[in-house]
Design an enzyme around this catalytic site. Structure first.
Site, mmCIF file in Angstrom:
data_model
loop_
_atom_site.group_PDB
_atom_site.id
_atom_site.type_symbol
_atom_site.label_atom_id
_atom_site.label_comp_id
_atom_site.label_asym_id
_atom_site.label_seq_id
_atom_site.Cartn_x
_atom_site.Cartn_y
_atom_site.Cartn_z
ATOM 1 N N CYS A 36 0.751 -1.265 -0.004
ATOM 2 C CA CYS A 36 -0.020 -0.030 -0.007
ATOM 3 C C CYS A 36 1.180 1.222 -0.088
ATOM 4 C CB CYS A 36 -1.043 -0.036 1.268
ATOM 5 S SG CYS A 36 -2.029 1.428 1.270
ATOM 6 N N HIS A 39 -8.895 -4.150 -1.873
ATOM 7 C CA HIS A 39 -8.297 -3.177 -1.061
ATOM 8 C C HIS A 39 -8.551 -1.757 -1.311
ATOM 9 C CE1 HIS A 39 -3.739 -2.326 0.081
ATOM 10 N NE2 HIS A 39 -4.242 -1.023 -0.253
ATOM 11 N N GLU A 40 -8.777 -1.342 -2.352
ATOM 12 C CA GLU A 40 -9.170 -0.051 -2.266
ATOM 13 C C GLU A 40 -10.291 0.431 -1.735
ATOM 14 O OE1 GLU A 40 -6.900 2.160 -3.045
ATOM 15 O OE2 GLU A 40 -5.729 0.402 -4.252
ATOM 16 N N HIS A 75 -10.273 1.066 1.839
ATOM 17 C CA HIS A 75 -9.744 2.362 2.091
ATOM 18 C C HIS A 75 -10.823 3.247 2.634
ATOM 19 C CE1 HIS A 75 -5.335 2.297 2.373
ATOM 20 N NE2 HIS A 75 -5.283 1.873 0.743
HETATM 21 NI NI NI Z 1 -3.722 0.924 -0.070
#
Ligand code: NI
Length: 175
Positions: free
Chosen positions: A101, A143-144, A147
């Site tokens: 990341c 993953h995004e 966030h």
């Molecule tokens: Ni990330």
């Protein structure tokens, strides 16, 4: 003009907040955020970015899988801007694979993720889009997406032994 923003680093409050839904996709403000995200991502070796990573707590991500020194085996796709994204797993099946990341430099870890998902998002023309992703691209999306929910990939690691220094990760992938 390129608008390259500083990437928020682990520990920053903005990475631990629930991001707000975008209510006006066509506004100048939303367009500015998208341009800043695109330019900032292009200045890195990353395969995705989320607005909180440039300290903007809004539900906008870019998924942009491409081979790079960070991810030598990544598939190539057009960078895709996704506003107010959501997803559903198409099965319970998860696989562990490597993630890193931009907000957590120098570290890689094996992270379990759903292998097959159906996603929905609003595109830059305010159209609702649904599509299915599998494998690496499904991983980047999850993953995004995390966030936007104040979650980072290290939160998803099963075992601390799955966390590696990037230098050790490169020895494995380049072997
Ligand atoms: Ni990330």
């Amino acid at each position: 003009m390129n608008i390259i923003k500083e990437i928020a680093q682990l520990g920053a409050t903005v990475l631990r907040q629930q991001a707000d839904k975008v209510t006006d996709v066509s506004s100048a403000e939303t367009q500015q955020i998208i341009n800043a995200l695109k330019d900032t991502l292009a200045s890195t070796q990353g395969v995705g970015i989320a607005a909180p990573q440039i300290s903007i707590s809004k539900q906008i991500i870019i998924v942009a899988s491409r081979p790079s020194t960070r991810y030598p085996h990544a598939p190539l796709m057009e960078p895709t801007i996704m506003i107010n994204p959501s997803y559903q797993a198409l099965s319970d099946h998860k696989e562990k694979d490597w993630e890193g990341c931009l907000s957590i430099p120098g570290i890689r870890a094996l992270v379990p993720r759903y292998t097959d998902i159906e996603i929905t998002y609003t595109d830059i023309n305010s159209q609702l889009v649904s599509m299915q992703f599998s494998g690496f691209i499904a991983r980047v999306f999850q993953h995004e997406f995390d966030h936007l929910d104040g979650t980072v990939y290290l939160d998803r690691v099963d075992d601390n032994k799955d966390i590696f220094a990037e230098s050790e990760y490169f020895k494995i992938v380049n072997a």
